[in-house]
Design an enzyme around this catalytic site. Structure first.
Site, PDB file in Angstrom:
ATOM      1  N   LYS A  44       0.763  -1.232  -0.132  1.00  0.00           N
ATOM      2  CA  LYS A  44      -0.072  -0.152   0.037  1.00  0.00           C
ATOM      3  C   LYS A  44       1.036   1.340  -0.165  1.00  0.00           C
ATOM      4  O   LYS A  44       1.834   1.217   0.410  1.00  0.00           O
ATOM      5  CB  LYS A  44      -0.817  -0.224   1.189  1.00  0.00           C
ATOM      6  CG  LYS A  44      -1.467  -0.972   1.368  1.00  0.00           C
ATOM      7  CD  LYS A  44      -2.730  -1.522   0.759  1.00  0.00           C
ATOM      8  CE  LYS A  44      -3.467  -2.734   0.975  1.00  0.00           C
ATOM      9  NZ  LYS A  44      -4.595  -3.143   0.344  1.00  0.00           N
TER      10      LYS A  44
HETATM   11  C1  LIG Z   1      -5.639  -3.787   1.032  1.00  0.00           C
HETATM   12  C2  LIG Z   1      -7.176  -3.615   1.029  1.00  0.00           C
HETATM   13  C3  LIG Z   1      -7.845  -4.014   2.248  1.00  0.00           C
HETATM   14  C4  LIG Z   1      -7.435  -4.894   3.352  1.00  0.00           C
HETATM   15  O1  LIG Z   1      -6.138  -4.685   3.946  1.00  0.00           O
HETATM   16  P1  LIG Z   1      -5.288  -5.866   4.431  1.00  0.00           P
HETATM   17  O2  LIG Z   1      -4.316  -4.969   5.599  1.00  0.00           O
HETATM   18  O3  LIG Z   1      -4.767  -6.661   3.401  1.00  0.00           O
HETATM   19  O4  LIG Z   1      -6.168  -6.737   5.431  1.00  0.00           O
HETATM   20  C5  LIG Z   1      -9.176  -3.505   2.370  1.00  0.00           C
HETATM   21  N1  LIG Z   1      -9.711  -2.775   1.437  1.00  0.00           N
HETATM   22  C6  LIG Z   1      -9.072  -2.313   0.451  1.00  0.00           C
HETATM   23  C7  LIG Z   1      -9.629  -1.532  -0.796  1.00  0.00           C
HETATM   24  C8  LIG Z   1      -7.663  -2.742   0.254  1.00  0.00           C
HETATM   25  O5  LIG Z   1      -7.045  -2.397  -1.122  1.00  0.00           O
END
Ligand SMILES: *Cc1c(COP(=O)(O)O)cnc(C)c1O
Length: 385
Positions: free
Chosen positions: A193
């Site tokens: 991210k």
């Molecule tokens: C990555 C993501 C999540 C979940 O995050 P994690 O830390 O992997 O559990 C939720 N919503 C969106 C839109 C994402 O891209």
């Protein structure tokens, strides 16, 4: 050498010794769980994202589930969300026994279509089987959803509004972060991210102190918190008083230490991502459909996603030239077996289905060199023409 899709090593080199020292400090302190870095990170995230309260937690998925638990949303309740998103957005509802209701997106930004949202809420109300409770907007690929319009609809129907900003932490609309309009904003610190840790992590940003207090309790097995014990006397240490069913969703102290270092350069990285995006647009907008950002919005560019008719051909052509690509998302959530049982907005989700057949994402990170970018742009142009 292949061009990386996301380059975390350049960032690590930039952060240098202080990053490694911060990790080692936690190792030597032994405060692996709820060490001082956790509170420091929550304060720093609140300053960056202009939110009065921040709860760190174990993942971006938990960051979505904890508010549903705090709002007591469960069986018989409907939560409206887009289908063109990562599965976790819609997974949070069945995890508490509630039902996601899928809403279509706008063709230019890929974010929630306010008209489709309003129609979906009206349809669920008319049918009378589920009770509308909340809206999960998503800041897909890093750009803010249309919060003024979505918040007005949520307010009109008396629903909570959550901003799933897992891809968009740091994005703004007219200078405001999503929490300006939403009751709650959440994010993920999954390493890929825009603001990623060296493992899993997430956060819930909120405005109501009592709601935040409830999250603090839910994060650690429903333990009694300030609002539970104030004005009462106890025979035993209230630390082991569990007043509600919670879970374990603590973030590791080491991840908080990493994130504190990364936050120091995050604003600069967002600027760099925007320079990369502007250069892509300049080099590509006459040959493929390049992204549109909502007016007044600043994206953090989790992805740089273009549209082309011959996506598979383009991906194969780029692969031959050592340029990686990815497709987010080839199967909309409402088309996945386990999610196909849940309702969709009236008229279905034609924009979502069209987008999922055409989108393809290019390498995007703050350290993408102009040379590498020219290689990517040149390779796309040679394929298209
Ligand atoms: C990555 C993501 C999540 C979940 O995050 P994690 O830390 O992997 O559990 C939720 N919503 C969106 C839109 C994402 O891209």
């Amino acid at each position: 050498m292949p061009i990386p899709f996301i380059d975390l090593q350049s960032q690590r080199q930039r952060l240098g010794q202080p990053l490694e020292d911060a990790i080692l400090k936690v190792v030597r302190s032994g405060a692996f769980i709820m060490g001082p870095e956790i509170g420091q990170l929550e304060t720093a995230l609140g300053e960056f994202g202009r939110a009065p309260h921040v709860l760190s937690c174990a993942s971006g998925t938990d960051a979505l589930v904890l508010p549903l638990m705090a709002w007591d949303i469960g069986p018989g309740d409907a939560v409206f969300c887009p289908s063109f998103t990562f599965a976790a957005t819609a997974e949070a509802m069945p995890l508490v026994g509630a039902s996601p209701v899928f809403v279509d997106i706008l063709p230019d930004t890929y974010n929630m279509d306010p008209a489709s949202l309003d129609a979906a809420i009206e349809a669920v109300k008319a049918k009378g089987e589920l009770t509308p409770k909340a809206v999960f907007a998503v800041d897909l690929f890093g750009q803010p959803a249309d919060y003024p319009a979505i918040a007005a609809i949520a307010r009109k129907h008396g629903l909570k509004l959550l901003a799933d900003s897992a891809q968009g932490f740091g994005c703004t609309l007219n200078g405001e972060h999503p929490i300006h309009w939403a009751d709650v904003a959440t994010t993920s610190f999954f390493p890929a991210k825009p603001l990623g840790a060296y493992g899993d992590g997430g956060a819930v940003l909120s405005k109501d102190p009592l709601f935040h207090d409830l999250l603090v309790s839910l994060r650690v097995h429903g333990q009694a918190v300030k609002s539970d014990i104030e004005g009462k006397t106890f025979e035993h240490d209230p630390k082991y008083l569990n007043v509600r069913v919670g879970t374990n969703s603590r973030m590791d102290t080491i991840q908080a230490a990493v994130l504190l270092q990364k936050l120091t350069i995050f604003a600069d990285e967002i600027d760099a991502r925007n320079r990369v995006a502007a250069r892509y647009a300049e080099g590509l907008s006459d040959v493929v459909r390049t992204p549109t950002v909502i007016e007044g919005g600043v994206s953090v560019w989790a992805q740089y996603t273009i549209e082309t008719e011959n996506r598979d051909g383009l991906a194969a052509h780029l692969r031959e030239q050592d340029v990686p690509t990815a497709v987010y998302y080839p199967i909309p959530i409402h088309k996945q077996g386990v999610y196909s049982v849940y309702p969709t907005a009236p008229g279905g989700l034609p924009v979502t289905e069209a987008a999922s057949a055409k989108v393809i994402s290019l390498p995007m990170h703050p350290y993408l060199s102009t040379d590498d970018q020219d290689t990517i742009i040149g390779a796309i142009r040679s394929f298209v023409s």
